[in-house]
Design an enzyme around this catalytic site. Structure first.
Site, short mmCIF file in Angstrom:
data_model
loop_
_atom_site.label_atom_id
_atom_site.label_comp_id
_atom_site.label_asym_id
_atom_site.label_seq_id
_atom_site.Cartn_x
_atom_site.Cartn_y
_atom_site.Cartn_z
N TRP A 157 6.86 -2.56 -1.53
CA TRP A 157 6.70 -3.58 -2.46
C TRP A 157 5.56 -3.79 -3.28
CZ3 TRP A 157 1.90 -5.61 -1.85
CH2 TRP A 157 1.31 -5.46 -0.49
N ASN A 158 4.44 -2.76 -3.28
CA ASN A 158 3.35 -3.13 -4.14
C ASN A 158 3.55 -2.51 -5.55
OD1 ASN A 158 3.31 -0.24 -3.32
ND2 ASN A 158 1.24 -0.21 -3.42
N PRO A 182 15.04 -0.27 -2.14
CA PRO A 182 13.85 -1.05 -2.68
C PRO A 182 12.90 -1.77 -1.19
CG PRO A 182 15.47 -2.22 -3.71
CD PRO A 182 16.08 -1.06 -2.98
N ALA A 183 11.94 -2.39 -1.28
CA ALA A 183 11.38 -3.33 -0.51
C ALA A 183 12.20 -4.35 -0.40
CB ALA A 183 9.75 -3.35 -0.45
N GLY A 235 5.69 4.49 1.47
CA GLY A 235 5.37 3.41 2.34
C GLY A 235 4.22 3.56 3.25
N SER A 236 4.35 2.92 4.34
CA SER A 236 3.17 3.24 5.35
C SER A 236 3.35 4.47 6.02
CB SER A 236 3.35 2.03 6.36
OG SER A 236 4.47 1.76 6.95
N LEU A 258 2.34 8.26 1.48
CA LEU A 258 2.17 7.28 2.55
C LEU A 258 0.90 6.76 2.49
CD1 LEU A 258 3.19 9.70 5.39
CD2 LEU A 258 4.69 8.16 4.29
N CYS A 291 -2.19 1.84 -2.92
CA CYS A 291 -2.39 2.99 -1.78
C CYS A 291 -3.51 3.94 -2.34
CB CYS A 291 -1.16 3.95 -1.66
SG CYS A 291 -0.56 4.65 -3.38
N GLU A 388 -6.34 0.53 6.12
CA GLU A 388 -5.82 0.41 4.82
C GLU A 388 -6.06 -1.34 4.43
OE1 GLU A 388 -2.03 1.77 3.90
OE2 GLU A 388 -2.62 2.19 1.65
#
Ligand code: NAP
Length: 484
Positions: A157-158, A182-183, A235-236, A258, A291, A388
């Site tokens: 989403w960022n 997408p998120a 993503g994460s 990531l 990130c 993070e």
């Protein structure tokens, strides 16, 4: 909850794009505006079976797309770039509405995102090969590149625009067809970009977009489909590890972008003003939700107090509020849970001895905002240095010895990017070499560039996006041993 659907453009897509058609599903998910929690739109949420229809559409379109002339593929990407730039303002507004970042950050993201289409339109016609005599002299070695196949692209989403175009651009340039997921917090931007790509001439089935929620079962079904040959995930680290395990079952080619935990190192001979400028950029781009965000500030003891004072003054001067408001310089975080996470990390740091130089509290106006915060004298074992932060918080650590500094900087599981400020270029290069990260900003607080290979080492990921590497990630090497 307030309903703010009227804020969207009349032609904003809210359904899945499958085989060139917008398809409604019975299940809907709410997309909310982080500034007031109001509902922006109810987006069709695809079931696992409906996602598989998108995979089938991508499969049907693949043969024709891969044999489309590279120049023709390039022209569609180039047109997509031009349309995105022409529509920069409305796309930026959309990003701010669903993500919360300030309009200036959103405009910068649209420009950055569009550049991936321009860059990969240029790369599409530069897919190389090789033709050589074998060392033994007995035959010829002929090497070419072929598109991997149907690619599943999953994004966070960022950066709702840039993370999508950073994948769609090289995939289409290489001749792959895609399903973008997408998120669920920020799907509107991706849907708007897909609509732009349709206008740019992308054929039906080449770009499909689905927003399944929950994501897990649908993504698993697509990975098990025997059709998806490439997974490009941003993503994460936690979700990335889960998906790598699933991709292993079918030996799916993976690119993983990531999490990060960037050290920002200010050496004793650094130019203070430029280090503070760089710190603001590395920390506050996207309100800290990047990130690449500087997460741990290691500052030499000789410059520590001056740096802390100057950074605090700059952070204090930021204005938290609605990203659409011209006065605002920091928008809210994307959700209540992100806001709570940041608050918990700061509280934990305070209880282990950190001092709050500014900020240190969540917004009280009902938004998901968190005040720009500088923490000094942060203990080396504080959880805020391990995780993070993904918010507007700068933890400062005093250092004296360079070897200790490097050991601490490299002591985390992530290795995406690092930043170093020094006037001694030799020392800066030695530190850059020793840092365990895929990228280094040397006297620079921003590394992202579509023409540069973006990616991390350790648990920050596998592979690179952007540059020529980003194209290679969607190509398989084919070798023919020949004789005549
Ligand atoms: P996330 O929770 O890992 O989600 C990323 C994507 O994966 C979303 O589309 C999400 O869908 C989906 N997803 C979540 N759980 C899943 C599951 N069990 N199976 C399949 N898909 C699943 O990450 P995020 O919170 O959106 O983004 C923040 C993270 O992204 C940070 O760690 C950041 O560092 C990282 N990031 C890395 C880069 C890079 O280039 N290295 C760039 C930007 C961000 P839903 O939204 O529907 O849950």
């Amino acid at each position: 909850m307030k309903n703010s659907q009227q804020k969207l453009n009349a032609n904003q897509p809210i359904d899945s794009l499958i085989n060139g058609k917008w398809q409604k599903h019975s299940k809907k998910i709410d997309v909310t505006n982080p500034v007031d929690g109001s509902i922006l739109a109810q987006v069709s949420s695809a079931s696992p079976d409906e996602c598989l229809a998108a995979v089938d559409a991508a499969q049907s379109a693949f043969a024709s797309w891969k044999s489309t002339a590279p120049r023709a593929r390039a022209e569609i990407l180039r047109k997509s770039f031009e349309l995105m730039i022409a529509e920069q303002e409305s796309l930026a507004r959309l990003i701010t509405l669903e993500n919360g970042k300030v309009l200036s950050d959103a405009r910068a993201e649209v420009a950055y995102a569009a550049e991936f289409f321009r860059w990969f339109s240029e790369e599409a016609v530069r897919i190389d090969g090789d033709y050589r005599r074998a060392p033994s002299g007995t035959n010829w070695l002929m090497v070419s590149r072929q598109p991997v196949g149907v690619a599943l692209l999953a994004t966070p989403w960022n950066f709702p625009a840039a993370m999508a175009t950073r994948k769609i651009g090289p995939a289409l340039a290489a001749g792959c067809t895609v399903v973008l997921k997408p998120a669920s917090e920020t799907p509107l931007t991706a849907l708007a970009i897909a609509e732009i790509m349709q206008r740019a001439g992308v054929p039906a089935g080449v770009v499909n977009v689905v927003v399944p929620s929950p994501a897990g079962p649908a993504v698993s079904a697509m990975l098990k489909s025997d059709i998806v040959r490439k997974l490009s995930f941003t993503g994460s680290t936690q979700v990335g590890a889960l998906l790598l395990a699933q991709a292993a079952e079918k030996i799916i080619n993976c690119t993983m972008e990531l999490g990060g935990n960037a050290p920002f190192i200010v050496c004793q001979d650094a130019d203070l003003a430029s280090a503070v400028d760089g710190a603001m950029l590395a920390k506050m781009r996207n309100g800290g939700a990047a990130c690449t965000a500087a997460n741990r500030f290691f500052v030499h003891e000789k410059i520590y107090d001056a740096f802390a004072e100057a950074l605090t003054a700059r952070m204090n001067a930021l204005v938290l509020g609605d990203g659409l408001d011209a006065k605002t310089t920091v928008g809210p975080l994307v959700s209540k849970s992100q806001q709570q996470r940041v608050a918990d990390l700061v509280d934990e740091a305070k209880s282990s001895g950190a001092k709050v130089a500014c900020g240190g509290f969540a917004a009280t106006d009902g938004s998901f905002g968190y005040a720009p915060t500088v923490l000094t004298e942060v203990a080396l074992n504080a959880p805020i240095l391990r995780e993070e932060i993904f918010g507007p918080v700068a933890p400062l650590i005093r250092y004296t010895d360079k070897d200790d500094l490097l050991a601490h900087a490299n002591s985390v599981e992530h290795g995406l990017v690092s930043y170093v400020y020094t006037r001694d270029l030799g020392s800066g290069m030695r530190i850059s070499e020793a840092l365990e990260s895929g990228m280094v900003g040397l006297n620079r607080g921003l590394v992202s560039d579509p023409a540069a290979p973006f990616g991390g080492v350790k648990q920050s990921g596998l592979g690179r996006e952007g540059a020529h590497d980003g194209l290679l990630a969607f190509l398989e090497t084919k070798y023919v041993a020949g004789n005549w």
